[in-house]
Scaffold this motif. Structure first.
Motif, PDB file in Angstrom:
ATOM      1  N   ALA A   1       0.452  -1.648   0.218  1.00  0.00           N
ATOM      2  CA  ALA A   1      -0.083   0.283  -0.314  1.00  0.00           C
ATOM      3  C   ALA A   1       0.671   1.437  -0.055  1.00  0.00           C
ATOM      4  N   MET A   2       1.743   1.189   0.840  1.00  0.00           N
ATOM      5  CA  MET A   2       2.945   2.233   1.432  1.00  0.00           C
ATOM      6  C   MET A   2       3.616   2.558  -0.997  1.00  0.00           C
ATOM      7  N   THR A   3       3.917   1.678  -1.669  1.00  0.00           N
ATOM      8  CA  THR A   3       4.315   1.616  -2.300  1.00  0.00           C
ATOM      9  C   THR A   3       3.317   2.256  -3.315  1.00  0.00           C
ATOM     10  N   ALA A   4       2.398   1.902  -3.472  1.00  0.00           N
ATOM     11  CA  ALA A   4       1.053   2.141  -4.322  1.00  0.00           C
ATOM     12  C   ALA A   4       1.137   3.869  -3.790  1.00  0.00           C
ATOM     13  N   ALA A   5       1.318   4.754  -2.878  1.00  0.00           N
ATOM     14  CA  ALA A   5       1.102   5.622  -1.883  1.00  0.00           C
ATOM     15  C   ALA A   5       1.803   6.836  -2.615  1.00  0.00           C
ATOM     16  N   HIS A   6       3.887   6.006  -3.136  1.00  0.00           N
ATOM     17  CA  HIS A   6       4.375   6.611  -3.621  1.00  0.00           C
ATOM     18  C   HIS A   6       4.179   6.707  -4.859  1.00  0.00           C
ATOM     19  N   ALA A   7       3.767   6.056  -5.648  1.00  0.00           N
ATOM     20  CA  ALA A   7       3.422   5.616  -6.518  1.00  0.00           C
ATOM     21  C   ALA A   7       2.716   6.439  -7.316  1.00  0.00           C
ATOM     22  N   VAL A   8       1.895   7.600  -6.819  1.00  0.00           N
ATOM     23  CA  VAL A   8       0.760   8.132  -7.223  1.00  0.00           C
ATOM     24  C   VAL A   8       0.693   9.144  -6.674  1.00  0.00           C
ATOM     25  N   GLY A   9       2.093   9.560  -5.810  1.00  0.00           N
ATOM     26  CA  GLY A   9       2.435  10.962  -6.020  1.00  0.00           C
ATOM     27  C   GLY A   9       2.811  11.958  -6.302  1.00  0.00           C
ATOM     28  N   ASP A  10       2.405  13.154  -6.384  1.00  0.00           N
ATOM     29  CA  ASP A  10       2.434  14.388  -7.504  1.00  0.00           C
ATOM     30  C   ASP A  10       3.714  14.044  -8.251  1.00  0.00           C
ATOM     31  N   ASP A  11       4.544  14.644  -7.180  1.00  0.00           N
ATOM     32  CA  ASP A  11       5.740  14.972  -8.027  1.00  0.00           C
ATOM     33  C   ASP A  11       5.920  13.905  -8.019  1.00  0.00           C
ATOM     34  N   HIS A  12       6.292  12.365  -7.631  1.00  0.00           N
ATOM     35  CA  HIS A  12       6.398  11.163  -8.166  1.00  0.00           C
ATOM     36  C   HIS A  12       6.316  11.346  -9.898  1.00  0.00           C
ATOM     37  N   LEU A  13       5.200  11.653  -9.991  1.00  0.00           N
ATOM     38  CA  LEU A  13       4.397  11.559 -11.292  1.00  0.00           C
ATOM     39  C   LEU A  13       5.463  12.272 -12.362  1.00  0.00           C
ATOM     40  N   GLN A  14       5.239  13.593 -11.975  1.00  0.00           N
ATOM     41  CA  GLN A  14       5.540  14.399 -12.299  1.00  0.00           C
ATOM     42  C   GLN A  14       6.978  14.423 -13.132  1.00  0.00           C
ATOM     43  N   GLY A  15       7.980  14.468 -11.429  1.00  0.00           N
ATOM     44  CA  GLY A  15       9.535  13.854 -12.476  1.00  0.00           C
ATOM     45  C   GLY A  15       9.591  13.056 -13.144  1.00  0.00           C
ATOM     46  N   GLN A  16       8.935  11.675 -13.314  1.00  0.00           N
ATOM     47  CA  GLN A  16       8.883  10.756 -14.540  1.00  0.00           C
ATOM     48  C   GLN A  16       8.373  11.303 -15.553  1.00  0.00           C
ATOM     49  N   ALA A  17       7.259  12.057 -15.563  1.00  0.00           N
ATOM     50  CA  ALA A  17       6.793  12.325 -16.742  1.00  0.00           C
ATOM     51  C   ALA A  17       7.734  13.435 -17.338  1.00  0.00           C
ATOM     52  N   TYR A  18       7.849  14.706 -16.785  1.00  0.00           N
ATOM     53  CA  TYR A  18       8.728  15.699 -17.208  1.00  0.00           C
ATOM     54  C   TYR A  18      10.102  16.163 -16.853  1.00  0.00           C
ATOM     55  N   GLY A  19      10.368  15.071 -15.552  1.00  0.00           N
ATOM     56  CA  GLY A  19      11.696  15.705 -15.652  1.00  0.00           C
ATOM     57  C   GLY A  19      12.149  16.704 -14.043  1.00  0.00           C
ATOM     58  N   ARG A  20      10.934  16.845 -13.805  1.00  0.00           N
ATOM     59  CA  ARG A  20      10.609  18.536 -13.339  1.00  0.00           C
ATOM     60  C   ARG A  20       9.471  18.469 -12.671  1.00  0.00           C
ATOM     61  N   VAL A  21       9.333  18.870 -10.931  1.00  0.00           N
ATOM     62  CA  VAL A  21       7.843  18.832 -10.345  1.00  0.00           C
ATOM     63  C   VAL A  21       7.223  20.323 -10.668  1.00  0.00           C
ATOM     64  N   MET A  22       6.242  20.393 -10.418  1.00  0.00           N
ATOM     65  CA  MET A  22       5.131  22.081 -10.252  1.00  0.00           C
ATOM     66  C   MET A  22       4.604  22.145  -8.993  1.00  0.00           C
ATOM     67  N   PRO A  23       4.422  22.104  -7.838  1.00  0.00           N
ATOM     68  CA  PRO A  23       4.196  22.461  -6.081  1.00  0.00           C
ATOM     69  C   PRO A  23       2.617  23.512  -6.324  1.00  0.00           C
ATOM     70  N   ASP A  24       2.765  23.877  -7.280  1.00  0.00           N
ATOM     71  CA  ASP A  24       1.550  24.674  -7.357  1.00  0.00           C
ATOM     72  C   ASP A  24       0.053  24.148  -8.775  1.00  0.00           C
ATOM     73  N   SER A  25       0.720  23.241  -8.663  1.00  0.00           N
ATOM     74  CA  SER A  25      -0.109  21.601  -9.449  1.00  0.00           C
ATOM     75  C   SER A  25      -0.792  20.388  -9.462  1.00  0.00           C
ATOM     76  N   PHE A  26       0.056  20.488  -7.452  1.00  0.00           N
ATOM     77  CA  PHE A  26      -0.405  19.368  -7.719  1.00  0.00           C
ATOM     78  C   PHE A  26      -1.671  19.436  -6.862  1.00  0.00           C
ATOM     79  N   THR A  27      -2.764  18.696  -7.379  1.00  0.00           N
ATOM     80  CA  THR A  27      -3.953  18.249  -6.404  1.00  0.00           C
ATOM     81  C   THR A  27      -4.143  16.759  -6.172  1.00  0.00           C
ATOM     82  N   HIS A  28      -3.185  16.030  -5.678  1.00  0.00           N
ATOM     83  CA  HIS A  28      -3.542  14.869  -5.015  1.00  0.00           C
ATOM     84  C   HIS A  28      -2.267  14.826  -3.215  1.00  0.00           C
TER      85      HIS A  28
END
Length: 304
Positions: free
Chosen positions: A244-271
Motif C-alpha cells: 500500500a505504501m509503495t502504491a501511495a508513493h507511486a501516485v504522488g504528484d511529485d513522483h508522477l511529474q518527475g517521471q513524466a516531465y523531469g521536474r515538479v510543479m508544486p502549484d499544480s499538485f492536486t493529490h
C-alpha cells in the motif's frame, strides 16, 4: 490479503463488456463536473489544457457540485444491465467484491461509534467507458468516485497498470486504491465534499489545488484507517502494508511529474506528494478512526 473467508459485497455492479447508449460527454452540468474530475486525474498537461478550454466553454466550474456532493439528478440508463455480486465469479472481481465488503463492515462500525449511520456505496466494474451521474467516465482517468450517484467506478485494466506503469504490484496495492475511493464516499457521507465545494468557490487555481490536496490526503487517511481494521481482523499478509505504501508513493504528484516531465510543479499538485500520501495513509493506519483525519484544519506545514 487473506480473503478466503470473507463475504462478498452485495453492492457490486458488473458492467464489464457492456455499452450504454449516448457515448461521449454529457455537456450539461454533470458533464463539466466530469471534466473537473479528469483535471484531477493523471491526464497529461496537453489534455488538461483542452479540458480547461472545455470548462470555459461550459461556463467555468459550474459542474463542480455534480462530482463533489452537489444536487445533480445523475444519469440513469435502461440500456445497461446491472448484475449482482453473486455473478462476479472471476478472481479479480471476487477480490474486489470482498475488499469492498470489508470496507462496508469497517465504516458501518466506525460510523456507529460516532452515532452516525453509514450507507455503503456501489462499486461499478466497467470496460473502457461508462455513463455516470457525473457524465461519461473513461478508464484513462483511473478509478474514480462520483458523489452524484454514490458510486465508485473501476476498470480492471488499472490493476495491471499498478504493476507495470506505476511499479506497485500486489493485491493490497489494489485494495488501497479501492479503500481510497471509498474514502471519498465517506467524505460525501460526512458532508465534507459539500464543504469543500463551498470553500473552493472564488479561489485561485493554486489555492484550489491546495484544497484538493487536503481532500485527497484525507481519503488516504481513511484508507489507512480501514487497513488498521483488516489488520486487526488478522487478514493481512506479510508485506501488505508495504504494498500500500509503495502504491501511495507511486501516485504522488511529485513522483508522477518527475517521471513524466523531469521536474515538479508544486502549484499544480492536486493529490499530494508521495511522502504526504504515505504519511496520511500511515497516520490512518496508526489511529484507525475518523477523528484524527482532519486534513483541512491543520497548518499546511503539518500536511508533510
Amino acid at each position: 490479503m487473506k480473503i478466503d473467508d470473507l463475504r462478498k459485497s452485495k453492492n457490486i455492479q458488473d458492467q464489464r463488456g457492456q455499452r450504454s447508449s449516448g457515448g461521449g460527454f454529457n455537456m450539461g452540468g454533470s458533464g463539466s463536473g466530469l471534466l473537473l474530475q479528469l483535471l484531477f486525474s493523471r491526464t497529461g498537461w496537453k489534455t488538461k489544457m483542452v479540458l480547461l478550454l472545455l470548462l470555459v466553454f461550459l461556463g467555468g466550474s459550474s459542474g463542480l457540485g455534480s462530482i463533489f456532493g452537489g444536487t445533480s439528478s445523475g444519469y440513469q440508463s435502461g440500456q445497461i444491465t446491472q448484475t449482482s455480486s453473486a455473478e462476479v465469479s472471476d478472481k479479480d472481481g471476487d477480490f474486489i467484491s470482498k475488499v469492498l465488503a470489508s470496507t462496508e463492515d469497517y465504516w458501518t462500525k466506525e460510523f456507529e461509534r460516532n452515532d452516525l449511520t453509514y450507507e455503503s456505496p456501489k462499486l461499478v466494474l466497467y470496460t473502457d467507458y461508462i455513463q455516470t451521474g457525473c457524465g461519461a467516465g473513461s478508464a484513462q482517468s483511473g478509478p474514480f468516485y462520483c458523489s452524484a450517484d454514490n458510486k465508485v467506478y473501476l476498470d480492471l485494466t488499472f490493476y495491471d497498470e499498478l504493476k507495470t506503469k506505476y511499479g506497485a504490484p500486489g493485491d493490497f496495492a489494489m485494495a488501497y486504491v479501492i479503500a481510497h475511493e471509498v474514502g471519498h464516499h465517506v467524505q460525501n457521507q460526512l458532508g465534507t465534499m459539500n464543504q469543500y465545494a463551498q470553500a473552493r468557490q472564488g479561489l485561485s487555481e493554486t489555492e484550489a489545488n491546495k484544497l484538493n490536496v487536503r481532500l485527497e490526503l484525507q481519503a488516504d487517511y481513511y484508507a489507512g484507517a480501514w487497513a488498521n481494521y483488516v489488520d486487526g481482523q488478522g487478514l493481512l499478509d506479510v508485506g501488505d502494508i508495504d504494498e500500500a505504501m509503495t502504491a501511495a508513493h507511486a501516485v504522488g504528484d511529485d513522483h508522477l511529474q518527475g517521471q513524466a516531465y523531469g521536474r515538479v510543479m508544486p502549484d499544480s499538485f492536486t493529490h499530494g506528494t508521495s511522502e504526504q500520501r504515505k504519511r496520511w495513509f500511515d497516520r490512518g493506519y496508526n489511529y484507525g478512526d475518523i477523528k484524527h483525519g482532519d486534513t483541512f484544519s491543520v497548518k499546511e506545514s503539518s500536511l508533510y
